[in-house]
Write a protein that holds these residues in place. Structure first.
Motif, short mmCIF file in Angstrom:
data_model
loop_
_atom_site.label_atom_id
_atom_site.label_comp_id
_atom_site.label_asym_id
_atom_site.label_seq_id
_atom_site.Cartn_x
_atom_site.Cartn_y
_atom_site.Cartn_z
N SER A 178 42.70 51.73 17.49
CA SER A 178 44.01 51.96 18.12
C SER A 178 43.89 52.14 19.63
CB SER A 178 44.65 53.21 17.51
OG SER A 178 43.81 54.33 17.71
N CYS A 179 42.69 51.95 20.16
CA CYS A 179 42.47 52.12 21.61
C CYS A 179 43.38 51.18 22.39
CB CYS A 179 41.01 51.82 21.94
SG CYS A 179 40.73 51.68 23.70
N VAL A 180 44.13 51.76 23.33
CA VAL A 180 45.05 50.96 24.14
C VAL A 180 44.44 50.55 25.48
CG1 VAL A 180 47.18 51.85 23.11
CG2 VAL A 180 46.11 53.10 25.00
N SER A 181 43.15 50.77 25.61
CA SER A 181 42.43 50.36 26.83
C SER A 181 43.02 50.97 28.10
CB SER A 181 42.38 48.83 26.97
OG SER A 181 41.81 48.25 25.84
N CYS A 182 43.43 52.22 27.98
CA CYS A 182 43.97 52.88 29.17
C CYS A 182 42.86 53.28 30.13
CB CYS A 182 44.73 54.14 28.77
SG CYS A 182 43.68 55.40 28.03
N GLY A 183 41.65 53.42 29.58
CA GLY A 183 40.50 53.71 30.44
C GLY A 183 40.29 55.17 30.78
N HIS A 184 41.11 56.07 30.26
CA HIS A 184 40.91 57.49 30.56
C HIS A 184 39.48 57.91 30.22
CE1 HIS A 184 45.32 57.87 30.63
NE2 HIS A 184 45.16 59.09 31.11
N CYS A 185 39.03 57.51 29.03
CA CYS A 185 37.73 57.95 28.55
C CYS A 185 36.62 57.46 29.48
CB CYS A 185 37.50 57.46 27.12
SG CYS A 185 37.72 55.69 26.91
N VAL A 186 36.75 56.20 29.90
CA VAL A 186 35.72 55.62 30.76
C VAL A 186 35.71 56.34 32.11
CG1 VAL A 186 34.80 53.45 31.66
CG2 VAL A 186 36.28 53.42 29.65
#
Ligand code: SF4
Ligand code: SF4
Ligand code: SF4
Ligand code: FES
Length: 980
Positions: free
Chosen positions: A186-194
């Motif tokens: 379900s990752c929306v590739s928002c990039g917060h985690c990165v």
């Protein structure tokens, strides 16, 4: 209040954590999992300190008056070292050949800080492969120190709830949807985690092999080098090895450039540093943005490939028959100036019209309207706020005075209740939505959503209203009437601040709960519940967007929203107010800076002789006295033969205006049409001259976001050879028409804007330097207003006004022939028609095309499956697309995202408009549906996040780590770790 830290007295704020006090005090303390924007995660144990003789985690301890804190007792230091040593057991230090070795790696820096020479806990590889399945970032479990920052960010800040850590396993790791490949989660590739990962476990793929001098070497060679380093480490220790990698990191400064910019997609106004190497974008690093902090969405974090797309326009084009030929800049600009002058001479200045881009800068909009007014002599000037936000502005002008959000995004975060109407906030304003999702998940904020679709916010809401299409005004007015009638109105506020109560109350007579329930299809009990929730909440913010404004009653429904806020006293204090969510990054700024037919910059009326005289003096010209045509009327005027020439920049007019076939018909009738663009768009097909412009990364200037926040963007790249920044092109044309403008930099344009525009009087580039920003109105001394109306409303007498609004029926209603309602809007991954976002390979992979959402109910009746090809026909045109059967839509309502240039939804929409602003009633469209008999793959590929299965939990759940049998708090046993 104060604490003592290593003998030094440090003042503290109520409720702050000890780690913040220690950091502010300048004492160096190791901290790995702590990130100020995430709060205490408490997984790393590296921040152990002694408080009144007891070992505690500084990040997880609230500072209390009189605390005696010592960070460097033997016990504390031993605990810090032991904790960090365990971290090194999860991470192979190979800094010199690591793309994250850029001076900001927390693991590297903590190794240095603690002067670690040898680790006691040996590195223990994890039995998992590197996950490369997301197009934008990768996860390397072997490098993951299990700090949980990424989980915290995903669960509690972005609130996508994809990430967890399986603390109970022998080899815990980060999991996506509980164990799916990233690309199928379900990752929306928002990039917060990165962004928040403190090491190289999560990295942007665009960094890999690019950031370092040695990191592009073949894997085998890199492994060989790592082995050599590990071989010498027992003898030489980490000290010299780290020195070498620090020297390599310093060398990288010569080829990595970091430039602050502002996102060019939606109106939230995220800002960040872009790291580049030549023209290669290494990464987008958000940290200090006043609106977003570390937050981004997929577009702002990863959607920049378009700037380097091979099909950027780099040479002016001039029409020859049915084709175009390349021309020099001089030839193209001369032609434009000559034809504008000829047409002006032949048919008058009002036979020309100008449309400014809400993707471009404030300075560029200012110059465009100055060109129209001062050089050509017409007020035929507009921007795409007409297509979305003009009705909201009208509603606010009518009631409270300023046409902008009444507070800041932080106010929305602090409201007791958020009411979202007609906005797919999680997809259209993703970062703003994260603030609501977070407050709702963690802080007890209540959420009411009124929408046709059960979008993400609707699914999270405490109350989801699904009114019949186009009936929001009815339930809003009925709820307001109920609040008045039941003594729930804020009488003190109304008596002091609001005029016109009696007339307004009379106007509410038709809006009974019974009628509202009948009209809107919402049960009376639900309306009563909503009325009580609103009236009793500790601060209400209403967020609305195109689901409200793109109706024939767009202005009136926006007014009804403001009336409701006035009734309940929800203006003038933090955590309250009206928030029309601006769509484009600079749609607010384009309007603020005069790209409108009736207003000079700062909403100063063109038909006010005093104002006009001021601009005539400032510009040394005579100006036209009457408001011009808006962009809806321009299209009619072309069909009528009144409008002969048009100059449009950065606007896909033929796709985004309603009733696209009618618009295309008009554009093909123009005598002379100039398009200024970065790509050869659909609208360019109608042009006579096409001028190659630059995207935001190639120029300087300012943008104004939805919260009225003005921010500077700096030039990341030189203009691609052959293209030019829009402000330069507009100036070149003006000067060929005799203007004699001499702006050498956008800051000089702003120096002209500020003294002419009271709303921006104190805006200067110096006050906007770096990440500094101003929220208008800005007084001459630079004081801005994050929250409006704190002292009075923006009206002559300082009072707000109730504004009665009647009900009228929506246009383009369903009948036996056109029996389905069609709704439309944005998708998270794409911006509008997708001219920019389709040029990102990763976004294309995730969301390759548009589609039509069909309810299971309708699908069952018509024999439609996901993937079925269908044709939609309206009274104005037809499109073909594949169906997606989903419970997001109900009954006979369809939804089609805008992201298509081949089958644009606006071929189906009508020319009906809001009565006041001429904003097209995009959301009032009836269609018939034909099943075409072919079925293909799901148009949303398996890798699209909508197929994922989120795993919600509150944060990283560190207590599960602490409950492990093998966990022991550091510092409890003396561990000998050799240090220098
Ligand atoms: S949604 Fe995806 S990219 Fe965003 S924080 Fe969660 S896992 Fe990371
Ligand atoms: S991947 Fe997550 S848990 Fe692992 S190091 Fe990065 S932020 Fe920490
Ligand atoms: S598109 Fe909007 S939410 Fe996404 S990064 Fe850009 S400004 Fe922020
Ligand atoms: S920084 Fe306090 S536990 Fe990690």
């Amino acid at each position: 209040m104060a604490v003592t830290i290593n003998g030094k007295v440090q003042a503290i704020r109520t409720g702050e954590s000890l780690i913040d006090a220690i950091n502010r005090c300048g004492v160096t303390l190791p901290q790995v999992c702590y990130h100020p924007q995430l709060g205490a995660v408490q997984t790393c144990d590296a921040c152990m300190v002694e408080v009144d003789g007891k070992l505690v985690r500084a990040c997880g301890t609230i500072a209390a008056d009189g605390m005696n804190v010592i960070t460097d007792t033997v016990g504390a230091e031993t605990a810090q070292r032991e904790a960090f040593d365990r971290i090194l057991g999860n991470h192979l230090l190979y800094c010199t050949v690591c793309d994250n070795n850029n001076g900001n790696c927390t693991v590297h820096n903590t190794t240095s800080l603690l002067q670690v020479e040898h680790q006691k806990t040996p590195f223990r590889p994890k039995p998992f492969e590197v996950d490369m399945s997301n197009p934008f970032y990768r996860y390397d479990p072997d490098q993951c120190i299990l700090c949980g920052r990424c989980v915290e960010a995903c669960q509690n800040l972005q609130v996508n709830e994809t990430l967890t850590i399986d603390w109970e396993e022998a080899y815990p790791r980060v999991l996506w949807d509980g164990g799916a490949p990233i690309g199928e989660s379900s990752c929306v590739s928002c990039g917060h985690c990165v962004t928040v990962c403190p090491c190289n476990a999560l990295m942007e793929k665009s960094m890999l092999g690019e950031a370092g001098f040695l990191t592009a070497l073949p894997k085998q060679a890199i492994n060989g080098m790592i082995d050599v380093v590990k071989g010498i480490e027992p003898e030489v220790g980490y000290g010299p090895i780290l020195k070498l990698s620090e020297a390599e990191a310093a060398m990288r400064e010569s080829h990595i450039k970091r430039t602050k910019t502002v996102c060019t997609y939606c109106g939230v106004g995220c800002s960040f540093d872009i790291w580049t190497k030549g023209r290669h974008i290494l990464k987008v690093e958000p940290a200090l943005g006043p609106a977003n902090g570390v937050s981004t969405c997929i577009k702002g974090k990863f959607g920049w490939d378009y700037a380097n797309s091979p099909d950027r326009l780099t040479q002016p084009l001039i029409r020859e028959g049915d084709t175009f030929r390349e021309a020099s800049w001089d030839e193209a600009l001369d032609l434009v100036a000559r034809r504008f002058a000829e047409i002006k001479a032949e048919t008058g200045p009002d036979s020309l019209a100008f449309i400014s881009s809400s993707k471009c800068t404030n300075e560029e909009s200012y110059l465009m309207q100055k060109l129209a007014r001062a050089v050509i002599g017409t007020n035929n000037m507009d921007n795409c706020s007409r297509y979305c936000q003009a009705p909201a502005t009208t509603g606010l002008f009518r009631t409270v005075g300023y046409g902008g959000d009444s507070g800041s995004i932080s106010d929305i975060e602090h409201a007791g209740l958020v009411l979202i109407i007609g906005s797919n906030t999680a997809e259209s304003h993703p970062v703003l939505a994260t603030r609501v999702k977070r407050a709702h998940k963690l802080k007890g904020q209540k959420l009411i959503v009124s929408d046709l679709r059960e979008n993400e916010m609707a699914r999270r809401a405490d109350v989801f209203l699904h009114p019949r299409p186009g009936t929001d005004l009815f339930w809003l007015s009925a709820v307001t009437r109920y609040i008045f009638e039941n003594g729930l109105a804020n009488k003190t506020f109304i008596d002091q601040w609001v005029k016109g109560g009696e007339e307004y109350l009379r106007s509410l007579e038709p809006f009974t709960l019974e009628m509202a329930s009948q009209r809107c299809g919402i049960p009376i009990e639900t309306l009563i519940k909503v009325a009580h929730m609103i009236a009793e909440a500790d601060g209400v913010c209403v967020l609305w967007a195109m689901g409200v404004t793109q109706h024939v009653m767009g202005s009136d429904t926006s007014t009804a929203i403001s009336n409701l806020l006035l009734t309940t006293g929800n203006y003038m204090k933090p955590g309250t107010g009206a928030y029309p969510l601006r769509g484009h990054n600079n749609v607010q700024g384009a309007s603020d800076h005069g790209a409108m037919p009736g207003f000079f910059p700062g909403y100063q009326k063109v038909d006010d002789p005093v104002i006009r005289a001021k601009f005539e003096k400032g510009w040394n010209v005579t100006l036209p006295p009457k408001p011009g045509l808006d962009n809806h009327l321009m299209i009619d005027a072309i069909h009528d033969g009144r409008l002969k020439a048009m100059y449009v920049f950065g606007e896909e007019l033929s796709m985004v205006d309603s009733n696209a076939n009618y618009v295309a018909g008009a554009l093909s009738k123009l005598d002379f049409f100039v398009m200024q663009e970065i790509f050869f768009t659909e609208t360019c097909r109608f042009a006579d001259v096409i001028l190659p412009a630059c995207p935001s990364l190639e120029k300087e200037g300012t943008f104004t976001s939805t919260e009225r926040r003005i921010q500077r963007l700096y030039q990341v790249f030189e203009p691609l050879a052959g293209s030019r920044p829009d402000w330069m092109i507009i100036q070149d044309i003006a000067n060929r028409l005799g203007a004699n403008w001499k702006y050498a930099h956008p800051s000089e344009i702003y120096k002209e804007i500020a003294p002419l525009t009271p709303l921006m009087a104190g805006v200067t580039y110096e006050r906007l330097e770096g990440y500094k920003s101003l929220q208008w109105p800005v007084a001459e001394d630079g004081t801005d207003q994050p929250l409006l109306y704190t002292r009075q409303f923006k009206t002559a007498d300082g009072k707000a006004a109730f504004y009665p609004v009647p009900w009228s029926e929506p246009s383009d209603q369903q009948d036996a022939e056109f029996d389905l309602h069609l709704n439309n809007g944005r998708l998270l991954e794409h911006f509008h028609e997708g001219n920019m976002t389709y040029r990102s390979e990763g976004i294309r992979e995730k969301t390759p095309c548009t589609f039509v959402e069909v309810s299971p109910d309708l699908a069952g009746k018509r024999g439609i499956e996901t993937g079925s090809w269908i044709q939609l026909t309206s009274r104005y045109g037809k499109v073909r697309a594949q169906a997606v059967v989903t419970t997001r839509v109900h009954g006979n309502e369809l939804y089609m995202p805008m992201n298509s240039v081949d089958e644009p939804v606006n071929r189906l929409t009508s020319s009906y408009t809001d009565k006041v602003t001429h904003t097209p009633a995009y959301k009032e469209t009836s269609v018939q549906l034909k099943v075409l008999g072919e079925t293909g793959e799901d148009p949303l590929p398996r890798t699209n996040s909508r197929h994922g299965n989120p795993t919600p939990q509150v944060g990283v759940e560190v207590e599960r780590k602490l409950a492990r049998k093998d966990y022991r708090e550091p510092g409890k046993e003396l561990v000998q770790i050799k240090t220098s």
